[in-house]
Design a protein around this motif. Structure first.
Motif, short mmCIF file in Angstrom:
data_model
loop_
_atom_site.label_atom_id
_atom_site.label_comp_id
_atom_site.label_asym_id
_atom_site.label_seq_id
_atom_site.Cartn_x
_atom_site.Cartn_y
_atom_site.Cartn_z
N UNK A 1 0.86 -1.17 0.00
CA UNK A 1 0.00 0.00 0.00
C UNK A 1 0.90 1.22 0.00
N UNK A 2 0.61 2.17 -0.88
CA UNK A 2 1.44 3.37 -1.01
C UNK A 2 0.71 4.58 -0.49
N UNK A 3 1.37 5.33 0.38
CA UNK A 3 0.88 6.64 0.80
C UNK A 3 1.77 7.64 0.08
N UNK A 4 1.23 8.19 -1.01
CA UNK A 4 2.09 9.05 -1.83
C UNK A 4 1.31 10.18 -2.45
N UNK A 5 1.92 10.76 -3.45
CA UNK A 5 1.30 11.83 -4.18
C UNK A 5 2.31 12.57 -5.01
N UNK A 6 3.57 12.23 -4.82
CA UNK A 6 4.63 12.94 -5.51
C UNK A 6 5.38 12.02 -6.47
N UNK A 7 6.04 12.64 -7.42
CA UNK A 7 7.00 11.94 -8.26
C UNK A 7 8.32 12.68 -8.16
N UNK A 8 9.43 11.91 -8.20
CA UNK A 8 10.73 12.57 -8.17
C UNK A 8 11.18 12.90 -9.59
N UNK A 9 12.35 13.49 -9.70
CA UNK A 9 12.83 13.94 -11.02
C UNK A 9 13.13 12.78 -11.97
#
Length: 136
Positions: free
Chosen positions: A53-61
């Motif tokens: 399960x991922x708690x995220x929302x961002x992407x890196x470069x």
């Protein structure tokens, strides 16, 4: 979870597509550093074959999803720090509980903290980059 690249990067299957995930708040030893292979194995032991399960929302470069990853009921980001398999990444840490967990691992000399002077991966990468640009 379908694959582990290193101690802070794994690939999950989401809606039938592979998604590369960078564990948020931490930085694991590079493959060529002491504990690099052990850190990768540790993350694999925590997550391989389990639902993630991922708690995220961002992407890196690099296009990776940056997330807090739960494998089963285990927070893999916290577990890697607790086991001495990763540093808290001060520049990117948003979890106020992690520095104390790292301090406990350090004091217990577990994982990479059993080494005399472990080198932070961000400094290792910086030195490697400086060396390669010096040689070119």
């Amino acid at each position: 979870m379908i694959g582990v690249s290193d101690g802070d990067t794994l690939t999950v299957l989401s809606k039938g597509h592979p998604v590369k995930v960078r564990l948020a708040n931490i930085d694991a030893p590079e493959k060529k550093q002491p504990f690099g292979a052990r850190s990768k194995q540790s993350l694999s032991d925590l997550c391989f074959g389990r639902d993630a399960t991922l708690d995220s929302g961002k992407q890196d470069r690099y296009g990776r999803t940056v997330a807090v990853v739960h494998c089963g009921d285990v927070n893999a980001n916290v577990a890697q720090v607790r086991k001495g398999m990763a540093w808290v990444y001060p520049q990117y840490n948003h979890d106020p509980s992690l520095p104390a967990i790292e301090a406990a691992a350090r004091n217990s000399r577990v994982g990479l903290w059993s080494e005399r002077d472990p080198l932070e991966p961000w400094l290792f990468r910086k030195e490697r980059k400086a060396r390669s640009s010096y040689l070119n």
